[in-house]
Design an enzyme around this catalytic site. Structure first.
Site, mmCIF file in Angstrom:
data_model
loop_
_atom_site.group_PDB
_atom_site.id
_atom_site.type_symbol
_atom_site.label_atom_id
_atom_site.label_comp_id
_atom_site.label_asym_id
_atom_site.label_seq_id
_atom_site.Cartn_x
_atom_site.Cartn_y
_atom_site.Cartn_z
ATOM 1 N N ARG A 1 5.594 10.654 2.217
ATOM 2 C CA ARG A 1 4.178 9.678 2.023
ATOM 3 C C ARG A 1 3.345 9.488 3.217
ATOM 4 O O ARG A 1 2.857 8.007 3.040
ATOM 5 C CB ARG A 1 6.015 8.179 2.056
ATOM 6 C CG ARG A 1 5.710 7.756 0.303
ATOM 7 C CD ARG A 1 6.387 6.379 0.643
ATOM 8 N NE ARG A 1 6.293 5.513 -0.190
ATOM 9 C CZ ARG A 1 7.544 5.568 -1.188
ATOM 10 N NH1 ARG A 1 8.769 6.437 -1.328
ATOM 11 N NH2 ARG A 1 8.158 4.351 -2.263
ATOM 12 N N ARG B 1 3.233 -2.207 -1.890
ATOM 13 C CA ARG B 1 4.597 -0.852 -2.337
ATOM 14 C C ARG B 1 2.992 -0.102 -2.582
ATOM 15 O O ARG B 1 2.312 0.958 -2.066
ATOM 16 C CB ARG B 1 5.201 -0.542 -3.437
ATOM 17 C CG ARG B 1 6.742 -0.557 -2.216
ATOM 18 C CD ARG B 1 7.675 -1.886 -2.775
ATOM 19 N NE ARG B 1 8.246 0.129 -4.056
ATOM 20 C CZ ARG B 1 9.020 -1.098 -5.274
ATOM 21 N NH1 ARG B 1 9.328 -1.981 -5.031
ATOM 22 N NH2 ARG B 1 8.819 -0.100 -5.896
ATOM 23 N N ARG C 1 11.595 -2.676 -15.072
ATOM 24 C CA ARG C 1 12.987 -1.372 -14.531
ATOM 25 C C ARG C 1 14.103 -1.717 -14.270
ATOM 26 O O ARG C 1 14.442 -2.963 -13.904
ATOM 27 C CB ARG C 1 12.360 -0.742 -13.977
ATOM 28 C CG ARG C 1 13.304 0.543 -12.868
ATOM 29 C CD ARG C 1 13.084 1.099 -11.605
ATOM 30 N NE ARG C 1 11.795 0.876 -10.733
ATOM 31 C CZ ARG C 1 11.499 2.000 -10.001
ATOM 32 N NH1 ARG C 1 11.070 2.752 -9.891
ATOM 33 N NH2 ARG C 1 10.942 0.861 -8.476
ATOM 34 N N LYS D 1 8.053 8.732 -11.374
ATOM 35 C CA LYS D 1 8.760 10.154 -10.278
ATOM 36 C C LYS D 1 10.378 10.282 -10.429
ATOM 37 O O LYS D 1 10.598 11.546 -10.921
ATOM 38 C CB LYS D 1 8.367 10.080 -8.759
ATOM 39 C CG LYS D 1 6.781 9.719 -8.453
ATOM 40 C CD LYS D 1 6.736 9.775 -7.122
ATOM 41 C CE LYS D 1 7.112 8.704 -6.722
ATOM 42 N NZ LYS D 1 6.453 7.267 -7.121
ATOM 43 N N ARG E 1 17.280 -3.350 -8.986
ATOM 44 C CA ARG E 1 16.469 -3.389 -7.325
ATOM 45 C C ARG E 1 16.208 -3.849 -7.042
ATOM 46 O O ARG E 1 15.431 -5.340 -7.314
ATOM 47 C CB ARG E 1 15.248 -1.420 -6.936
ATOM 48 C CG ARG E 1 16.354 -0.507 -7.438
ATOM 49 C CD ARG E 1 14.394 0.246 -7.324
ATOM 50 N NE ARG E 1 13.674 0.210 -5.948
ATOM 51 C CZ ARG E 1 12.971 1.545 -6.112
ATOM 52 N NH1 ARG E 1 12.549 2.373 -7.210
ATOM 53 N NH2 ARG E 1 11.873 1.075 -5.092
HETATM 54 P P1 ADP Z 1 8.690 5.998 -9.583
HETATM 55 O O1 ADP Z 1 10.249 6.639 -9.685
HETATM 56 O O2 ADP Z 1 7.840 7.058 -9.822
HETATM 57 O O3 ADP Z 1 9.007 4.542 -8.805
HETATM 58 P P2 ADP Z 1 10.324 5.673 -12.462
HETATM 59 O O4 ADP Z 1 10.836 6.490 -12.468
HETATM 60 O O5 ADP Z 1 11.142 4.851 -11.869
HETATM 61 O O6 ADP Z 1 8.955 6.436 -11.086
HETATM 62 O O7 ADP Z 1 9.518 4.789 -13.449
HETATM 63 C C1 ADP Z 1 9.374 3.420 -13.297
HETATM 64 C C2 ADP Z 1 9.832 2.421 -14.864
HETATM 65 O O8 ADP Z 1 8.683 2.648 -15.584
HETATM 66 C C3 ADP Z 1 11.069 2.623 -15.139
HETATM 67 O O9 ADP Z 1 11.878 2.058 -15.723
HETATM 68 C C4 ADP Z 1 10.918 4.198 -16.510
HETATM 69 O O10 ADP Z 1 11.973 3.722 -17.212
HETATM 70 C C5 ADP Z 1 9.508 3.854 -16.923
HETATM 71 N N1 ADP Z 1 8.515 4.900 -17.367
HETATM 72 C C6 ADP Z 1 8.293 6.387 -16.183
HETATM 73 N N2 ADP Z 1 7.517 6.431 -17.031
HETATM 74 C C7 ADP Z 1 7.060 6.120 -18.017
HETATM 75 C C8 ADP Z 1 6.018 7.093 -18.866
HETATM 76 N N3 ADP Z 1 4.955 7.663 -18.844
HETATM 77 N N4 ADP Z 1 5.666 5.333 -19.781
HETATM 78 C C9 ADP Z 1 6.126 4.093 -19.907
HETATM 79 N N5 ADP Z 1 6.960 3.870 -19.264
HETATM 80 C C10 ADP Z 1 7.754 5.163 -18.208
HETATM 81 P P1 AMP Z 2 11.091 4.627 -3.988
HETATM 82 O O1 AMP Z 2 12.580 4.185 -3.930
HETATM 83 O O2 AMP Z 2 10.412 5.588 -3.445
HETATM 84 O O3 AMP Z 2 10.284 3.169 -4.498
HETATM 85 O O4 AMP Z 2 10.907 4.030 -2.132
HETATM 86 C C1 AMP Z 2 11.585 2.934 -1.581
HETATM 87 C C2 AMP Z 2 10.953 1.833 -0.756
HETATM 88 O O5 AMP Z 2 12.136 2.920 0.652
HETATM 89 C C3 AMP Z 2 9.682 2.073 -0.250
HETATM 90 O O6 AMP Z 2 9.573 0.962 -0.577
HETATM 91 C C4 AMP Z 2 10.329 2.313 1.503
HETATM 92 O O7 AMP Z 2 10.544 1.018 2.514
HETATM 93 C C5 AMP Z 2 11.867 3.313 1.851
HETATM 94 N N1 AMP Z 2 10.600 4.876 1.808
HETATM 95 C C6 AMP Z 2 11.405 5.570 0.868
HETATM 96 N N2 AMP Z 2 10.833 6.667 0.764
HETATM 97 C C7 AMP Z 2 9.957 6.516 1.606
HETATM 98 C C8 AMP Z 2 9.307 7.414 2.737
HETATM 99 N N3 AMP Z 2 9.215 8.462 2.006
HETATM 100 N N4 AMP Z 2 8.716 7.132 3.654
HETATM 101 C C9 AMP Z 2 8.631 5.803 4.037
HETATM 102 N N5 AMP Z 2 9.280 4.681 3.750
HETATM 103 C C10 AMP Z 2 9.960 5.283 2.364
#
Ligand code: ADP
Ligand code: AMP
Length: 221
Positions: A88, A174, A127, A13, A163
């Site tokens: 969410r 999660r 990541r 995302k 993170r």
């Molecule tokens: P989200 O925001 O949904 O938690 P991220 O965009 O941070 O996910 O992606 C998680 C990790 O996977 C990042 O390190 C990113 O570089 C990698 N990633 C994202 N999309 C892809 C893909 N299509 N193929 C492989 N790796 C990906």
């Molecule tokens: P994310 O960066 O989206 O992976 O979110 C990291 C963490 O923030 C999650 O595991 C939750 O603890 C909290 N969080 C982020 N967005 C939300 C949401 N919309 N509702 C509840 N918790 C959230």
């Protein structure tokens, strides 16, 4: 257009939102980023949510919806929005409708990033981001161009962050939270015929192209 990117942690995302921001001047609204900023600044909200986030559990609906509501106040209506990591829960989805209505906006499309759960742990544990500009990378799937020394492609910084919650235990929680509370909101949007499903297992550029196709298809409405 106002869109929601919906998918489990690690689905891509944030990666795709950053590309849409760059290409279309849209605005990314990530509650995860907002909460991490609050934790870093040690605000009252930040102090309250840190342990919950580290454990991979969900922060309360009231807190995250208030963050979104506050952000929207300052945004001109012409700027398209990308909701990333919000809503969410069912309650958040309903609160979002109300918040958008107050700003005479609506959701135009929900883009579901479909991914195999098995791939997500590897994506999340590999990541990292630039400590200076926040650009996202991955140990295996997206290293910076310059790796010796490791240098951010966007701003040249040599500092990178991981993170606190990107460990396997938190990731499992999660994912369970996603399955139990977030996936069930899809029917809410499906009933309104707003959902487009994109293959999140494809190569990053292909995912971007699929999303662009959805935007082209529905953007003119
Ligand atoms: P989200 O925001 O949904 O938690 P991220 O965009 O941070 O996910 O992606 C998680 C990790 O996977 C990042 O390190 C990113 O570089 C990698 N990633 C994202 N999309 C892809 C893909 N299509 N193929 C492989 N790796 C990906
Ligand atoms: P994310 O960066 O989206 O992976 O979110 C990291 C963490 O923030 C999650 O595991 C939750 O603890 C909290 N969080 C982020 N967005 C939300 C949401 N919309 N509702 C509840 N918790 C959230």
């Amino acid at each position: 257009m106002n869109i929601i990117l919906l998918g489990p942690p690690g689905a891509g995302k944030g990666t795709q939102a950053a590309r849409l921001v760059e290409r279309h001047g849209m605005r990314q609204l990530s509650t995860g980023d907002m909460l991490r900023a609050a934790v870093k600044a040690e605000t009252p909200t930040g102090l309250k949510v840190k342990a919950i986030m580290d454990a991979g559990e969900l922060v309360s609906d009231e807190i995250v919806s208030a963050l979104i509501s506050d952000e929207l106040v300052a945004l001109p209506q012409t700027v398209g929005l990308i909701f990333d990591g919000y809503p969410r829960t069912q309650a958040q989805a309903q609160q979002l409708d109300q918040i958008l209505a107050q700003h005479r906006r609506k959701i135009d499309r929900v883009i579901e990033l479909a991914v195999d759960e098995d791939a997500l742990v590897e994506r999340i544990t590999g990541r990292f981001t630039c400590a200076h500009c926040g650009a996202g990378y991955h140990e295996k799937f997206k290293l910076p161009r310059n790796t010796d020394p490791m240098k951010c492609d966007h701003c040249g910084s040599l500092d990178f962050n991981r993170r606190d919650d990107d460990n396997e235990e938190s990731v499992r929680t999660r994912m369970a939270e996603y399955r139990a509370k977030t996936a069930p909101i899809l029917p809410f949007y499906e009933a309104r015929e707003l959902v487009s499903r994109v293959d999140g297992m494809a190569d990053m550029d292909e995912v971007t192209e699929e999303i662009e196709q959805v935007l082209r298809q529905y953007g003119a409405e």
